[in-house]
Design an enzyme around this catalytic site. Structure first.
Site, PDB file in Angstrom:
ATOM      1  N   THR A  61       0.832  -1.207   0.000  1.00 26.68           N
ATOM      2  CA  THR A  61       0.000   0.000   0.000  1.00 26.68           C
ATOM      3  C   THR A  61       0.861   1.249   0.000  1.00 26.68           C
ATOM      4  O   THR A  61       0.631   2.185  -0.776  1.00 26.68           O
ATOM      5  CB  THR A  61      -0.917   0.006   1.240  1.00 26.68           C
ATOM      6  N   THR A  62       1.876   1.279   0.877  1.00 29.23           N
ATOM      7  CA  THR A  62       2.757   2.446   0.981  1.00 29.23           C
ATOM      8  C   THR A  62       3.547   2.649  -0.298  1.00 29.23           C
ATOM      9  O   THR A  62       3.967   3.762  -0.602  1.00 29.23           O
ATOM     10  CB  THR A  62       3.695   2.286   2.185  1.00 29.23           C
ATOM     11  N   TYR A 119     -12.670  -4.497  -3.510  1.00 28.99           N
ATOM     12  CA  TYR A 119     -13.784  -4.075  -4.364  1.00 28.99           C
ATOM     13  C   TYR A 119     -14.783  -5.195  -4.610  1.00 28.99           C
ATOM     14  O   TYR A 119     -15.935  -5.092  -4.181  1.00 28.99           O
ATOM     15  CB  TYR A 119     -13.326  -3.473  -5.703  1.00 28.99           C
ATOM     16  N   TYR A 152      -2.536 -10.244   4.249  1.00 26.94           N
ATOM     17  CA  TYR A 152      -2.648  -8.827   4.622  1.00 26.94           C
ATOM     18  C   TYR A 152      -4.119  -8.489   4.817  1.00 26.94           C
ATOM     19  O   TYR A 152      -4.884  -8.447   3.860  1.00 26.94           O
ATOM     20  CB  TYR A 152      -2.005  -7.982   3.523  1.00 26.94           C
ATOM     21  N   ARG A 191      -9.432  -0.543   3.681  1.00 29.09           N
ATOM     22  CA  ARG A 191      -9.160  -0.323   2.263  1.00 29.09           C
ATOM     23  C   ARG A 191      -9.865  -1.332   1.363  1.00 29.09           C
ATOM     24  O   ARG A 191     -10.177  -1.022   0.216  1.00 29.09           O
ATOM     25  CB  ARG A 191      -7.644  -0.377   1.995  1.00 29.09           C
ATOM     26  N   LYS A 206      -0.214  -9.866   8.212  1.00 33.03           N
ATOM     27  CA  LYS A 206      -0.070  -8.459   8.576  1.00 33.03           C
ATOM     28  C   LYS A 206      -1.461  -7.989   8.965  1.00 33.03           C
ATOM     29  O   LYS A 206      -2.363  -7.937   8.128  1.00 33.03           O
ATOM     30  CB  LYS A 206       0.471  -7.645   7.393  1.00 33.03           C
ATOM     31  N   ILE A 245       5.072  -4.403  10.193  1.00 37.16           N
ATOM     32  CA  ILE A 245       5.335  -3.960   8.825  1.00 37.16           C
ATOM     33  C   ILE A 245       4.932  -2.499   8.811  1.00 37.16           C
ATOM     34  O   ILE A 245       3.757  -2.160   8.880  1.00 37.16           O
ATOM     35  CB  ILE A 245       4.570  -4.811   7.801  1.00 37.16           C
TER      36      ILE A 245
END
Length: 293
Positions: free
Chosen positions: A48-49, A111, A137, A142, A165, A207
């Site tokens: 994501t980052t 989504y 994850y 999100r 994570k 993380i």
């Protein structure tokens, strides 16, 4: 028992870009060298980052390959290869494995979402097609879907699924996951401000977004806990809360890229729909950063 991919602090690295939004691998190399000098325990790329949502497949593999070559075995490199299409996730994962990734980060399908059965089948399919370990994850803010503890238990039986994570923020669910899965399933905090609480439940580290700008401190906080210096690690967690919160004043990775630009590490360029931090907010962020120098 399954072997841990890493313990301590993994930096969820940004993807540096120039003013036109092109990849800036020179800046990436400088950032990686500094992170490793400052004792970062692992590198997570294309998460994501790292703005994986706006990198095309060729760029994803270019960045993953560059990081693997540059790190050159000094610490584990964990490649983000998740997708909301199972076939696509398998394809990306196999390509990252061929490039030499030590492990994979697999986000829940977003989504289109999925049922718990769908999550089991999705992650199992990816795990069946690679020969390297995976970290799942969970980031429902999100993706709109949450991995339930009972689902983690089923998935923990797969030989290539080593842990998770956890960025869901629900400590009760994380505790239940730890209880159901036992020592063979490693849990990492996906929220900097929950690192020590999750490690207190048996987690192996974090993380981290913060590790992009304060890698030594993030490493030290985790290492103190792992060495049994619980009070020192607790104090460090609380001491770092202000800067942890500041890095989420806007959508990640907007603030951390702003912070890195203040430090001269890379530009604060992001790809649309993300935009650079506004000048006023950036000045406030810099004021918080100065308190930690």
């Amino acid at each position: 028992m399954k072997r841990s991919i890493f313990e301590g602090s993994a930096a969820a690295v940004v993807t540096p870009m120039d003013e036109y939004g092109n990849l800036d691998l020179d800046a990436m190399g400088r950032l990686l060298d500094w992170l490793l000098e400052e004792k970062t325990d692992a590198i997570v790329v294309n998460g994501t980052t790292g703005e994986s949502a706006t990198l095309d497949d060729n760029e994803k593999m270019e960045v993953i390959g560059f990081v693997i070559r540059h790190v050159n075995g000094r610490v584990p490199v964990i490649a983000g290869t998740g997708s909301n299409c199972t076939e696509h996730a398998v394809k990306l994962s196999r390509e990252a494995e061929k490039l030499g990734a030590d492990a994979l980060l697999q986000v829940t399908p977003y989504y289109n979402k999925a049922s718990q059965e769908g999550l089991v089948r999705h992650f199992t399919q990816v795990g069946d097609h690679v020969g390297i370990p995976m970290i799942l994850y969970n980031v429902p803010s999100r993706t709109g879907v949450t991995i339930q503890p009972e689902t983690y238990r089923i998935l923990s039986e797969h030989p290539n699924i080593r842990g998770a994570k956890e960025a869901g923020g629900n400590m009760s669910m994380i505790a239940k996951t730890a209880a159901l899965c036992g020592d063979g399933f490693d849990i990492y905090s996906g929220n900097d401000d929950q690192t020590i609480p999750i490690m207190a439940l048996g987690g192996k580290g974090v993380i981290s977004v913060l590790a992009n700008i304060m890698p030594r401190q993030t490493h030290d906080m985790c290492r103190l806990f792992l060495e049994g210096k619980l009070e020192e690690s607790r104090k460090m967690q609380l001491y770092l809360l202000d800067i942890m919160e500041a890095l989420f004043w806007d959508v990640n990775p907007i603030p951390v890229k702003a912070a890195l630009s203040i430090m001269g590490m890379c530009m604060d360029s992001c790809r649309l729909p993300l935009t650079p931090m506004k000048a006023g907010e950036k000045a406030k962020l810099e004021a918080v950063m100065k308190r930690y120098r």
